[in-house]
Scaffold this motif. Structure first.
Motif, PDB file in Angstrom:
ATOM      1  N   ASP A 100       0.840  -1.200   0.000  1.00  0.00           N
ATOM      2  CA  ASP A 100       0.000   0.000   0.000  1.00  0.00           C
ATOM      3  C   ASP A 100       0.875   1.249   0.000  1.00  0.00           C
ATOM      4  N   GLY A 101       2.023   1.127  -0.638  1.00  0.00           N
ATOM      5  CA  GLY A 101       3.045   2.173  -0.634  1.00  0.00           C
ATOM      6  C   GLY A 101       4.263   1.716   0.130  1.00  0.00           C
ATOM      7  N   SER A 102       4.034   0.780   1.020  1.00  0.00           N
ATOM      8  CA  SER A 102       5.126   0.129   1.742  1.00  0.00           C
ATOM      9  C   SER A 102       4.774  -1.347   1.869  1.00  0.00           C
ATOM     10  N   GLY A 103       5.773  -2.164   2.106  1.00  0.00           N
ATOM     11  CA  GLY A 103       5.560  -3.608   2.117  1.00  0.00           C
ATOM     12  C   GLY A 103       5.210  -4.145   3.488  1.00  0.00           C
ATOM     13  N   HIS A 104       4.284  -5.115   3.512  1.00  0.00           N
ATOM     14  CA  HIS A 104       3.905  -5.806   4.742  1.00  0.00           C
ATOM     15  C   HIS A 104       3.961  -7.303   4.416  1.00  0.00           C
ATOM     16  N   ARG A 105       5.064  -7.920   4.785  1.00  0.00           N
ATOM     17  CA  ARG A 105       5.334  -9.281   4.325  1.00  0.00           C
ATOM     18  C   ARG A 105       4.565 -10.305   5.157  1.00  0.00           C
TER      19      ARG A 105
ATOM     20  N   PHE B  11       6.666   4.889  -9.397  1.00  0.00           N
ATOM     21  CA  PHE B  11       7.445   3.676  -9.145  1.00  0.00           C
ATOM     22  C   PHE B  11       7.028   3.074  -7.799  1.00  0.00           C
ATOM     23  N   PRO B  12       6.889   1.763  -7.661  1.00  0.00           N
ATOM     24  CA  PRO B  12       7.224   0.705  -8.638  1.00  0.00           C
ATOM     25  C   PRO B  12       6.069   0.331  -9.566  1.00  0.00           C
ATOM     26  N   ALA B  13       4.861   0.903  -9.327  1.00  0.00           N
ATOM     27  CA  ALA B  13       3.703   0.504 -10.136  1.00  0.00           C
ATOM     28  C   ALA B  13       3.884   0.874 -11.599  1.00  0.00           C
ATOM     29  N   SER B  14       4.728   1.879 -11.863  1.00  0.00           N
ATOM     30  CA  SER B  14       4.939   2.285 -13.255  1.00  0.00           C
ATOM     31  C   SER B  14       5.653   1.205 -14.065  1.00  0.00           C
ATOM     32  N   ARG B  15       6.333   0.265 -13.392  1.00  0.00           N
ATOM     33  CA  ARG B  15       7.031  -0.817 -14.095  1.00  0.00           C
ATOM     34  C   ARG B  15       6.129  -2.018 -14.363  1.00  0.00           C
ATOM     35  N   TRP B  16       5.013  -2.080 -13.701  1.00  0.00           N
ATOM     36  CA  TRP B  16       4.169  -3.268 -13.803  1.00  0.00           C
ATOM     37  C   TRP B  16       3.439  -3.300 -15.139  1.00  0.00           C
ATOM     38  N   GLU B  17       3.293  -4.485 -15.675  1.00  0.00           N
ATOM     39  CA  GLU B  17       2.543  -4.675 -16.919  1.00  0.00           C
ATOM     40  C   GLU B  17       1.881  -6.055 -16.897  1.00  0.00           C
TER      41      GLU B  17
END
Length: 335
Positions: free
Chosen positions: A203-208, A315-321
């Motif tokens: 959600d903008g940061s990771g929660h593993r 980024f990083p959503a801009s790299r997703w496809e």
């Protein structure tokens, strides 16, 4: 006939009209002749039907003398009609009796002939019956004893492997079926194996988080399990469903209908790492040769679609496809 003087086309048209009129005249003559013949047939029929009534009228005239009342006239007419009908009925009965007598005579004549034939020493009926019985016995024997087909043997010294052979084909088909069933059993066994999936709610940061799934499970089933785990800690996910979530693996948006087994079997690759490893190694290199398999991968990301739509330019959503199985990634890259 006067000759027509004018253009050739007009002369041809005039000839056609004359021929047409001639044909119509012939058809009219034929129609008249047919009507006359029909009238002749009708008149003959009327004569046949009126014969009975003419005879009654003749008798009525001969038996009536002087003035007679209308009732007497009707009574006499009815009596004569009945009498005439009785006479006709008697004639019909006499004809029927005559036909019956003729039939009886014919029947007696045939019986007499049969008696004469039976009195002879040779009975053709019995001979025919015996012949029929013999023929039936012969046909039964032919049916019971089918002709044996001679099977030619093969020369063992000749190579016939290139020729079609039903027995060999059946054996090959049986082996293929056994191999197919064995392969399916192995694949089902692989699909039932458990794997540990490490993922990160983004959600903008990771929660593993980590969940255990079977290799045959689909991404949709995985997201359902992940949603059950994440709802406890994230209030925005309490009203969300599986259709509101996305799974991102190696910068590729994975469709929900794919299974982990699909990526494991095909050794699929993504933009920044292999798609067939679901544990985590953070020391992946910036540029790596995709033709050399490495046990290095990123944790997959579970993302809300609404968050992705708002932040897909960052980024990083801009790299997703979207994942395309036809597209090959020769190099793993990460920024």
């Amino acid at each position: 006939m006067a000759q027509y003087k004018g253009a050739a086309s007009e002369a041809g048209r005039a000839m056609q009209l004359m021929k047409k009129r001639e044909r119509e005249r012939e058809q009219l003559e034929q129609l008249k002749q047919k009507i006359a013949e029909d009238n002749m047939v009708k008149s003959n029929i009327d004569k046949k039907f009126s014969a009975h009534y003419d005879a009654v009228e003749q008798e009525l005239k001969s038996s009536t003398v002087g003035l007679v009342t209308l009732n007497d006239m009707k009574a006499k007419q009815e009596a004569l009609v009945k009498e005439r009908e009785k006479q006709l009925a008697k004639k019909e009965q006499s004809k029927e009796l005559q036909l019956k007598l003729e039939k009886q005579k014919e029947k007696k004549r045939k019986e007499e002939q049969k008696r004469k034939i039976a009195s002879l020493s040779f009975n053709p009926d019995e001979g025919e019956e015996e012949e029929e019985e013999e023929e039936e016995e012969e046909t039964e024997e032919e049916i019971c004893i089918p002709a044996k087909k001679k099977k030619l043997g093969k020369n063992p010294d000749v190579d016939t492997s290139f020729l079609p052979d039903r027995d060999r084909e059946e054996e090959e088909n049986r082996l293929r079926e056994e191999l197919r069933q064995e392969w399916e059993r192995k694949q089902e066994k692989i699909k039932s194996e458990e794997i540990e999936i490490t993922f990160s709610y983004w959600d903008g940061s990771g929660h593993r988080k980590t969940v255990k799934m079977k290799k045959g499970n689909t991404i949709q089933q995985f997201l359902q399990r992940a949603l059950e785990v994440l709802r406890k800690d994230f209030s925005e996910l309490r009203s969300a469903g599986v259709e509101h979530l996305m799974y991102i693996k190696e910068d590729l948006i994975i469709p929900h209908h794919h299974s982990f087994y699909d990526f494991i079997v095909t050794k699929a690759r993504g933009k920044s790492g292999p798609l067939f490893n679901f544990d985590v190694h953070d020391d992946i290199r910036l540029v790596n040769d995709a033709t050399v398999e490495k046990d290095e991968s990123h944790a997959g990301k579970v993302v809300l679609r609404s968050w992705y739509e708002k932040n897909k330019h960052i980024f990083p959503a801009s790299r997703w496809e979207p994942y395309d199985p036809e597209k090959k990634w020769d190099k793993y890259t990460i920024r």
